[in-house]
Design a protein around this motif. Sequence first.
Motif, mmCIF file in Angstrom:
data_model
loop_
_atom_site.group_PDB
_atom_site.id
_atom_site.type_symbol
_atom_site.label_atom_id
_atom_site.label_comp_id
_atom_site.label_asym_id
_atom_site.label_seq_id
_atom_site.Cartn_x
_atom_site.Cartn_y
_atom_site.Cartn_z
ATOM 1 N N ASN B 209 0.830 -1.208 0.000
ATOM 2 C CA ASN B 209 0.000 0.000 0.000
ATOM 3 C C ASN B 209 0.862 1.254 0.000
ATOM 4 O O ASN B 209 1.934 1.282 0.576
ATOM 5 C CB ASN B 209 -0.879 0.026 1.245
ATOM 6 C CG ASN B 209 -1.974 -1.028 1.165
ATOM 7 O OD1 ASN B 209 -2.208 -1.585 0.092
ATOM 8 N ND2 ASN B 209 -2.612 -1.302 2.269
ATOM 9 N N LYS B 227 -3.629 0.693 -3.072
ATOM 10 C CA LYS B 227 -4.444 0.107 -2.011
ATOM 11 C C LYS B 227 -5.189 -1.079 -2.595
ATOM 12 O O LYS B 227 -5.493 -1.098 -3.778
ATOM 13 C CB LYS B 227 -5.439 1.161 -1.506
ATOM 14 C CG LYS B 227 -5.804 0.979 -0.038
ATOM 15 C CD LYS B 227 -6.675 2.116 0.448
ATOM 16 C CE LYS B 227 -7.099 1.835 1.885
ATOM 17 N NZ LYS B 227 -8.092 2.785 2.359
ATOM 18 N N TYR B 228 -5.485 -2.048 -1.757
ATOM 19 C CA TYR B 228 -6.229 -3.238 -2.184
ATOM 20 C C TYR B 228 -5.588 -3.875 -3.421
ATOM 21 O O TYR B 228 -6.271 -4.304 -4.348
ATOM 22 C CB TYR B 228 -7.685 -2.897 -2.482
ATOM 23 C CG TYR B 228 -8.412 -2.288 -1.298
ATOM 24 C CD1 TYR B 228 -8.956 -1.011 -1.375
ATOM 25 C CD2 TYR B 228 -8.527 -2.979 -0.095
ATOM 26 C CE1 TYR B 228 -9.595 -0.446 -0.286
ATOM 27 C CE2 TYR B 228 -9.156 -2.420 0.998
ATOM 28 C CZ TYR B 228 -9.692 -1.147 0.897
ATOM 29 O OH TYR B 228 -10.314 -0.584 1.965
ATOM 30 N N ILE B 254 -13.008 1.070 -6.077
ATOM 31 C CA ILE B 254 -12.240 -0.149 -5.798
ATOM 32 C C ILE B 254 -12.783 -0.824 -4.533
ATOM 33 O O ILE B 254 -12.924 -2.041 -4.473
ATOM 34 C CB ILE B 254 -10.734 0.180 -5.654
ATOM 35 C CG1 ILE B 254 -10.183 0.720 -6.977
ATOM 36 C CG2 ILE B 254 -9.945 -1.065 -5.246
ATOM 37 C CD1 ILE B 254 -8.744 1.169 -6.933
ATOM 38 N N GLU B 255 -13.153 -0.010 -3.543
ATOM 39 C CA GLU B 255 -13.679 -0.582 -2.298
ATOM 40 C C GLU B 255 -14.991 -1.326 -2.522
ATOM 41 O O GLU B 255 -15.236 -2.358 -1.894
ATOM 42 C CB GLU B 255 -13.861 0.516 -1.249
ATOM 43 C CG GLU B 255 -12.552 0.831 -0.555
ATOM 44 C CD GLU B 255 -12.675 1.984 0.435
ATOM 45 O OE1 GLU B 255 -13.732 2.109 1.078
ATOM 46 O OE2 GLU B 255 -11.698 2.749 0.540
ATOM 47 N N LEU B 258 -14.687 -5.025 -3.478
ATOM 48 C CA LEU B 258 -14.130 -6.028 -2.551
ATOM 49 C C LEU B 258 -15.203 -6.979 -2.030
ATOM 50 O O LEU B 258 -16.338 -6.604 -1.864
ATOM 51 C CB LEU B 258 -13.444 -5.319 -1.380
ATOM 52 C CG LEU B 258 -12.262 -4.459 -1.795
ATOM 53 C CD1 LEU B 258 -11.792 -3.631 -0.615
ATOM 54 C CD2 LEU B 258 -11.118 -5.328 -2.292
#
Lengths: 178, 258
Positions: B209, B227-228, B254-255, B258
């Motif tokens: 990250n 991130k991720y 992107i979140e 998940l």
Amino acid sequence: MKKTQVQEHDKCLRFEQLILPHLDAAYNLARWLTHNDEDAQDMVQEACLRAYRFLPNFRGENSRAWLLTIVRNTCYTWLHQQHTNEVFNEEIHDRESEALDPERIYIHTIDQEKLKEAIAALPLELREVTVLREFEELSYKEISGIAHIPMGTVMSRLSHARKRLQRSLANHMNEEEN
Amino acid sequence: MNCEETQCLLHAYIDAELDAMNSLAVEQHLQGCAACTRDYESYQALRVAMKGSSLYFQAPTSLQKRIQLSLPKNEHAPHPARRSSWLWLSAAALLLLLLGGLGFWGITQLHSNSSASVDNRIAQAAVDSHERSLVGDHLVDILSSDPNILKAWFESKLGYSPPVADLKPQGFTLVGGRLDFLDNQTVAAIVYKCGNHVVTLFAWPATQNVELRTLSLQGYYVTHWAKYGMNCWAVADLDEDQLQQFAHLIGQHIETLL
């Protein structure tokens, strides 16, 4: 003159002193990397504009190597965008040249045209070190800085390149004899 | 020194890159070994042949003129493809002059606390790619405003699917995607438009990250975060706030995946 004009004027002067004298070197490298005149000219122009822009930040002494670095990066970005990405594998080339018995032919007369073809046919990574070393006579250290590779790699690439050149010239001579 | 060792050092010897001790050792070996001497001579012959003038490409005389005309000082005769960007570039160049020693390769850290590990090289390459896509008229390989189509296309080319979001309600219209080359690998470049401005988002898998940080480079803002498992670099000539908003929206997208 206004202050900004003075600054621009100074920048132009520095550009003329530091960059323009190396136009032949820049063009020669671009010409060997792109294989043609028109793209080489575009690459050199693009690189010179970038050099002009970054000139206030250039503090080094070797403006030729600096310009060649920019030319080289410009050409690489362009080549990748043309999707002509040649994947170069150091290990494979090592094996290749080990496997083939080096041609122990003393080359008395080398046909310039054939040599030109043979250099042009080298993989990109071998071609660039060849041009920088043989035509620009740069040191391993300078080449290492321009091509972003360790000095040992400069040496091994030069050795691969020369072996390949010899092999293609020797093949050509054999063909002529037969 | 034996033949194998000599062959190993022969090219450094030819190029005068060897230290005195090793040079001497190579010379001594060459004196007693006909096979290595023949190799040495044939490499030398090759080098001599390369000095032939027909192998060196001289720059055409018109090139210097063309370059001088294209410099930003000549406001009346700019590079045709870059007419609009010259004011920006001149302004940026002047700014850099004033900032003096602050900038290295033109990079100005906007956030002093995030100065640590920004990869300037990638930022530079990202700006170059972005700029070239505008100049070279090669904005996208695939033209589509449908995130699913673009994701599938990237998946087929790269083996992973980068973040592609429909952000039209927020003012960022999806234009398409292309393959690009950054950080020594082929990466996804997703192109958006915000008004007349083009935003390029470069994305590829990340191993760690990285906190969001923004730089200014050649008149563009560059925002980077990871991130991720996704490395993201966004480049545009938008305001810093607008670009950060864009980065924020992509991050949110992107979140949701998940």
